[in-house]
Design an enzyme around this catalytic site. Structure first.
Site, PDB file in Angstrom:
ATOM      1  N   PHE A 145       5.427   0.162  -7.391  1.00  0.00           N
ATOM      2  CA  PHE A 145       6.515  -0.830  -7.424  1.00  0.00           C
ATOM      3  C   PHE A 145       7.786  -0.230  -6.824  1.00  0.00           C
ATOM      4  CE2 PHE A 145       3.505  -1.973 -10.708  1.00  0.00           C
ATOM      5  CZ  PHE A 145       3.272  -3.298 -10.422  1.00  0.00           C
ATOM      6  N   HIS A 146       7.644   0.326  -5.654  1.00  0.00           N
ATOM      7  CA  HIS A 146       8.794   0.869  -4.930  1.00  0.00           C
ATOM      8  C   HIS A 146       8.414   1.008  -3.451  1.00  0.00           C
ATOM      9  CE1 HIS A 146       6.539   4.579  -6.179  1.00  0.00           C
ATOM     10  NE2 HIS A 146       6.671   4.804  -4.886  1.00  0.00           N
ATOM     11  N   ALA A 147       9.441   1.279  -2.642  1.00  0.00           N
ATOM     12  CA  ALA A 147       9.243   1.641  -1.233  1.00  0.00           C
ATOM     13  C   ALA A 147      10.002   2.944  -0.996  1.00  0.00           C
ATOM     14  CB  ALA A 147       9.784   0.542  -0.318  1.00  0.00           C
ATOM     15  N   ARG A 196       4.901  -0.626  -2.253  1.00  0.00           N
ATOM     16  CA  ARG A 196       3.535  -0.379  -2.705  1.00  0.00           C
ATOM     17  C   ARG A 196       3.400  -0.560  -4.205  1.00  0.00           C
ATOM     18  NH1 ARG A 196       4.687   4.848  -0.935  1.00  0.00           N
ATOM     19  NH2 ARG A 196       5.598   3.554   0.701  1.00  0.00           N
TER      20      ARG A 196
END
Ligand code: T46
Length: 142
Positions: free
Chosen positions: A50-52, A97
């Site tokens: 839950f980040h890029a 992602r």
């Protein structure tokens, strides 16, 4: 621009004794490797990610077990199941992602182009979309 799911194949070098895979920076892995980490023991039903990353390039390979990774570049969402020690997923920068469906035996090995830097993370999806911008998108991914 290529699709979001980009596989990197690692030729198995095994013989009658068993299997072996060698991962080499700027050869089998498309960047110089500065960091290696692995995720294991992920609890049942837990999702991660839950980040890029603003700048980081990574290759992720499930050396045992499996998991599912969702990739999102702000335009489309694609997903991939990682279940082979001879195939890695190349994850570029500025790609959101999410990781789901870890099997209890999953060991997800990740090769990274940079040292750990929390400032490189975008952990808020709205912020990710705003950093992608409009025309900036084309320059965002390496
Ligand atoms: C990614 C996906 C695939 C460190 O101190 N050093 C490190 O090298 C890493 C990767 C993490 N950490 C710390 C940061 C957090 O306090 O370890 C903790 C867990 O990291 P995070 O919540 O970011 O873990 P995941 O599983 O959500 O994401 C990880 C990577 O951080 C990330 O870069 O792309 O795996």
């Amino acid at each position: 621009m290529t699709g979001l799911v980009e596989w990197v194949d690692f030729p198995p070098l095994g013989d009658e004794r068993g299997s072996l895979v060698a991962l080499e920076g700027q050869k089998t892995v498309p960047f110089a490797i500065r960091r290696v980490y692995y995720l294991f023991g992920t609890k049942e039903g837990v999702s991660r990610g839950f980040h890029a990353h603003r700048n980081l390039l990574q290759v992720a390979v499930c050396v045992t077990g499996s998991c599912r990774i969702v990739l999102d570049d702000g335009r489309s969402r694609e997903e991939a199941v990682l279940d082979s020690p001879t195939r890695g997923l190349f994850i570029r920068n500025m790609v959101w992602r999410e990781m789901h469906d870890f099997t209890p035996d999953c060991v997800l090995l990740v090769l990274a182009s940079e040292h750990y830097d929390e400032a490189d993370y975008i952990r808020d999806y709205g912020q990710f979309r705003s950093e992608l911008g409009g025309d900036a998108y084309a320059q965002a991914r390496r």
